[in-house]
Design an enzyme around this catalytic site. Sequence first.
Site, PDB file in Angstrom:
ATOM      1  N   GLU A 280      -8.275  -0.545  -2.968  1.00 18.89           N
ATOM      2  CA  GLU A 280      -8.111   0.512  -3.971  1.00 18.89           C
ATOM      3  C   GLU A 280      -9.325   0.723  -4.861  1.00 18.89           C
ATOM      4  O   GLU A 280      -9.167   0.980  -6.063  1.00 18.89           O
ATOM      5  CB  GLU A 280      -6.891   0.166  -4.830  1.00 18.89           C
ATOM      6  CG  GLU A 280      -7.018  -1.115  -5.686  1.00 18.89           C
ATOM      7  CD  GLU A 280      -6.551  -2.398  -5.013  1.00 18.89           C
ATOM      8  OE1 GLU A 280      -6.587  -2.466  -3.765  1.00 18.89           O
ATOM      9  OE2 GLU A 280      -6.146  -3.330  -5.739  1.00 18.89           O
ATOM     10  N   HIS A 304      -0.252   3.788  -0.852  1.00 24.89           N
ATOM     11  CA  HIS A 304      -0.365   2.484  -1.500  1.00 24.89           C
ATOM     12  C   HIS A 304      -1.640   2.399  -2.348  1.00 24.89           C
ATOM     13  O   HIS A 304      -1.582   2.060  -3.529  1.00 24.89           O
ATOM     14  CB  HIS A 304      -0.336   1.377  -0.436  1.00 24.89           C
ATOM     15  CG  HIS A 304      -0.458   0.002  -1.010  1.00 24.89           C
ATOM     16  ND1 HIS A 304       0.641  -0.766  -1.343  1.00 24.89           N
ATOM     17  CD2 HIS A 304      -1.544  -0.739  -1.347  1.00 24.89           C
ATOM     18  CE1 HIS A 304       0.238  -1.921  -1.854  1.00 24.89           C
ATOM     19  NE2 HIS A 304      -1.094  -1.934  -1.862  1.00 24.89           N
ATOM     20  N   GLU A 305      -2.772   2.739  -1.744  1.00 22.25           N
ATOM     21  CA  GLU A 305      -4.038   2.620  -2.492  1.00 22.25           C
ATOM     22  C   GLU A 305      -4.073   3.616  -3.652  1.00 22.25           C
ATOM     23  O   GLU A 305      -4.605   3.321  -4.721  1.00 22.25           O
ATOM     24  CB  GLU A 305      -5.243   2.793  -1.564  1.00 22.25           C
ATOM     25  CG  GLU A 305      -5.265   1.857  -0.336  1.00 22.25           C
ATOM     26  CD  GLU A 305      -4.948   0.400  -0.635  1.00 22.25           C
ATOM     27  OE1 GLU A 305      -5.185  -0.055  -1.771  1.00 22.25           O
ATOM     28  OE2 GLU A 305      -4.440  -0.303   0.268  1.00 22.25           O
ATOM     29  N   HIS A 308      -2.220   2.294  -6.628  1.00 21.37           N
ATOM     30  CA  HIS A 308      -3.014   1.348  -7.427  1.00 21.37           C
ATOM     31  C   HIS A 308      -3.785   2.051  -8.554  1.00 21.37           C
ATOM     32  O   HIS A 308      -4.196   1.401  -9.505  1.00 21.37           O
ATOM     33  CB  HIS A 308      -4.017   0.611  -6.536  1.00 21.37           C
ATOM     34  CG  HIS A 308      -3.496  -0.640  -5.889  1.00 21.37           C
ATOM     35  ND1 HIS A 308      -2.982  -1.695  -6.610  1.00 21.37           N
ATOM     36  CD2 HIS A 308      -3.436  -1.022  -4.584  1.00 21.37           C
ATOM     37  CE1 HIS A 308      -2.633  -2.670  -5.772  1.00 21.37           C
ATOM     38  NE2 HIS A 308      -2.889  -2.284  -4.531  1.00 21.37           N
ATOM     39  N   GLU A 327       0.366  -5.957  -6.960  1.00 23.13           N
ATOM     40  CA  GLU A 327       0.861  -5.552  -5.643  1.00 23.13           C
ATOM     41  C   GLU A 327       2.356  -5.227  -5.620  1.00 23.13           C
ATOM     42  O   GLU A 327       2.789  -4.358  -4.867  1.00 23.13           O
ATOM     43  CB  GLU A 327       0.503  -6.592  -4.587  1.00 23.13           C
ATOM     44  CG  GLU A 327      -1.001  -6.793  -4.394  1.00 23.13           C
ATOM     45  CD  GLU A 327      -1.770  -5.541  -3.963  1.00 23.13           C
ATOM     46  OE1 GLU A 327      -1.140  -4.565  -3.511  1.00 23.13           O
ATOM     47  OE2 GLU A 327      -3.013  -5.538  -4.114  1.00 23.13           O
ATOM     48  N   ASP A 384      -7.803 -16.189  -0.940  1.00 19.74           N
ATOM     49  CA  ASP A 384      -7.792 -15.674   0.432  1.00 19.74           C
ATOM     50  C   ASP A 384      -6.901 -16.508   1.347  1.00 19.74           C
ATOM     51  O   ASP A 384      -6.393 -16.011   2.343  1.00 19.74           O
ATOM     52  CB  ASP A 384      -9.212 -15.640   1.018  1.00 19.74           C
ATOM     53  CG  ASP A 384     -10.086 -14.589   0.331  1.00 19.74           C
ATOM     54  OD1 ASP A 384      -9.525 -13.611  -0.209  1.00 19.74           O
ATOM     55  OD2 ASP A 384     -11.316 -14.757   0.324  1.00 19.74           O
ATOM     56  N   TYR A 392       3.841  -8.757  -2.837  1.00 20.16           N
ATOM     57  CA  TYR A 392       4.181  -7.368  -2.520  1.00 20.16           C
ATOM     58  C   TYR A 392       5.694  -7.174  -2.478  1.00 20.16           C
ATOM     59  O   TYR A 392       6.253  -6.320  -3.149  1.00 20.16           O
ATOM     60  CB  TYR A 392       3.623  -6.971  -1.138  1.00 20.16           C
ATOM     61  CG  TYR A 392       2.121  -6.904  -1.025  1.00 20.16           C
ATOM     62  CD1 TYR A 392       1.357  -8.062  -0.925  1.00 20.16           C
ATOM     63  CD2 TYR A 392       1.454  -5.687  -1.001  1.00 20.16           C
ATOM     64  CE1 TYR A 392      -0.024  -8.005  -0.798  1.00 20.16           C
ATOM     65  CE2 TYR A 392       0.066  -5.617  -0.878  1.00 20.16           C
ATOM     66  CZ  TYR A 392      -0.664  -6.783  -0.771  1.00 20.16           C
ATOM     67  OH  TYR A 392      -2.027  -6.718  -0.649  1.00 20.16           O
TER      68      TYR A 392
HETATM   69  N1  BES Z   1      -5.672  -4.752  -2.931  1.00 20.27           N
HETATM   70  C1  BES Z   1      -5.126  -4.852  -1.637  1.00 20.27           C
HETATM   71  C2  BES Z   1      -6.050  -5.536  -0.658  1.00 20.27           C
HETATM   72  C3  BES Z   1      -6.489  -6.913  -1.078  1.00 20.27           C
HETATM   73  C4  BES Z   1      -5.608  -7.810  -1.643  1.00 20.27           C
HETATM   74  C5  BES Z   1      -7.788  -7.295  -0.885  1.00 20.27           C
HETATM   75  C6  BES Z   1      -6.047  -9.085  -2.017  1.00 20.27           C
HETATM   76  C7  BES Z   1      -8.223  -8.549  -1.264  1.00 20.27           C
HETATM   77  C8  BES Z   1      -7.347  -9.450  -1.825  1.00 20.27           C
HETATM   78  C9  BES Z   1      -4.723  -3.487  -1.068  1.00 20.27           C
HETATM   79  O1  BES Z   1      -4.235  -2.616  -2.027  1.00 20.27           O
HETATM   80  C10 BES Z   1      -3.605  -3.710  -0.092  1.00 20.27           C
HETATM   81  O2  BES Z   1      -2.589  -4.197  -0.494  1.00 20.27           O
HETATM   82  N2  BES Z   1      -3.804  -3.340   1.170  1.00 20.27           N
HETATM   83  C11 BES Z   1      -2.788  -3.425   2.186  1.00 20.27           C
HETATM   84  C12 BES Z   1      -2.245  -2.037   2.422  1.00 20.27           C
HETATM   85  C13 BES Z   1      -0.783  -1.967   2.731  1.00 20.27           C
HETATM   86  C14 BES Z   1       0.100  -2.735   1.798  1.00 20.27           C
HETATM   87  C15 BES Z   1      -0.328  -0.521   2.811  1.00 20.27           C
HETATM   88  C16 BES Z   1      -3.433  -3.964   3.457  1.00 20.27           C
HETATM   89  O3  BES Z   1      -4.645  -4.103   3.493  1.00 20.27           O
HETATM   90  O4  BES Z   1      -2.728  -4.267   4.406  1.00 20.27           O
HETATM   91 ZN    ZN Z   2      -2.360  -3.256  -2.757  1.00 22.64          ZN
END
Ligand code: BES
Ligand code: ZN
Length: 612
Positions: A280, A304-305, A308, A327, A384, A392
């Site tokens: 995002e 989703h993004e 955010h 999330e 990570d 979520y």
């Molecule tokens: N912010 C997250 C991605 C993220 C989280 C990067 C933690 C690094 C550390 C992003 O908004 C996200 O949740 N992406 C999901 C999308 C989905 C839920 C629609 C993904 O990448 O799968």
């Molecule tokens: Zn997210």
Amino acid sequence: MAPIDPHSFTDSTHPLTTHIHLSFYFDFPSSTIHSSALLSLSSPHSGPLFLDIRSLTVHSVLDPQTRNPLPYSLSEPDPIKGQNLVVSLSNHSSVLVVYSTTPASSALQWLNPPQTFNKTSPFVYTQCQSIHARAVFPCQDTPAARICYSARMNIPRQLSAVMSARHVDRRPPVAGEGAALPCGDALWCAEGRLVEEFVMEQPIPPYLFAFAVGELGSRDVGPRTRVYSESAPAVLEAAAAEFAGTEDMIRQGERLFGDYEWERFDLLVLPPSFPYGGMENPRMVFLTPTVIKGNASGAQVVAHELAHSWTGNLITNKTNEHFWLNEGFTTYAERRIVEVVQGEERAALNIGIGWRGLNEEMERFSDNMEFTKLKTKQEGVDPDDVYSQVPYEKGFQFLWRIEREVGRPVFDEFLKKYIATFKFKSIDTEMFLEFLKTNIPGIETKIDLVLWTEGTGIPPDAFEPISNIYTKIVTLANEFKAGRMPGEDEVADWQGQEWELYLENLPKSVEASQILALDARYRLSESKDYEVKVAFLQLAISSGCSQYHGEVERTLKEVGRMKYLRPLYTALVQGNGRQEEKIFAKRVFAEARDCYHPIAQGVVESIFSKHM
Ligand code: BES
Ligand code: ZN
């Protein structure tokens, strides 16, 4: 003196940085950025100032006014936090760090021309969440410290740059600008270079800092939305078609959550090695190309993004221990947008897929229940490594539970007020709960707020969605266990998400002959939709079907999205006695590793070290 965040050296007694000015000279042949960072503090400070860095070579630290060197030291590297750059200040309110990144920077992926779509130019991009901004520039790398920034990006003339910021200029280098940098002014002003300038005037957490540099093209898809990608007409056309509905979603977001505060909502489609589905980054969302499927399902990731923009970017978790505030709220907000633009059934399907995912995470964390909580303790934990669906989906369930209790109109008013009250602030779980109890008096007598936020597992008042398609698919999946294959007429109108839900509701492993029969009929292993293909291949591996190794290998070499790498590598290496599959996994990783983002490399390595 105390750290304010378990993932940062930032100290509670030090002033926070309010603004950072960056100068970057991109040296593609050596995968290095020669840089300077000018940090402005909220008040003058004397004594040590702690800054986070990782994989950076510090050349000097200077008083920006006098250009005199300031004393500094570096701590021994911590495997999670990196190094503490301790600078000695005497009544300084700013500090200039001159440094270079190294090819090992965990935030940066450098692609050679052969690794790109057009194969003609190099490409580099960042991924800073959760704690990788410190591998691009020295900073107080905690979301508690919101910063504005400006940047000068010196790049080869045939390339262009985008950032999570407003673009202000593209112009020739000016003599003198590069004098204080490790590359020097001669390289800065060399033939064939130019400078792109950006500013981000709204305070953001450091993890939202982002850029990409490459041979980029773009298409307008709405009044405040342009899609960017590598300059290839086929990719751009497909992206423009996939994201045509974006403006409609922004309007729905504004109706539900208040004004869109970031002016533009541009999208960047990255190369297939991008480790997430979406990120995002404000004003410039980063997306995996795997969401472009030609059936408008990329809209869910964009929803989703986009969500955010309110939850996460306006209101930010104070530390990663409160990641569910980002999330969980965003998953709730995403589904409200999806419900309006794609209908209630589609939203229910998403909730159902999420519910399945949440239940699966309970098994994954059965020996480490801490990470089934919403609020988690993360001292000594790499974010990570514990990334999961819990923040979520349990976060979503918590908010959905509150919505059911108070009714939608009341909850919608509450959400709007929550966003208006805390915008541009970083908050923790306690601040949210206080606000909730103040604005919905008596809520704590109806819902066990402590159980939801501090308890492990799934609370008894969580809720499996009810909808026609959802129930039908789960029933069909249960029948498969008893040996019944879904009929052609039953799946005729299924899209990717229906298959995904179906596959995820099958047992972890089934008879190999059943897998082969299912695939012979519906060709799931060849699906263009990676969600379907990966769910199928995971099941095939766990069911001992080694005939799919070729397809698994191709998939692992085509994409670097961790959502696909994690289950496939895990299915290959977990369990005992399947030595052949472990050797296969190791070989494929050795061959594919260079194409993965450093964060994805680290995650696969930690899967290996856990299971081998
Ligand atoms: N912010 C997250 C991605 C993220 C989280 C990067 C933690 C690094 C550390 C992003 O908004 C996200 O949740 N992406 C999901 C999308 C989905 C839920 C629609 C993904 O990448 O799968
Ligand atoms: Zn997210």
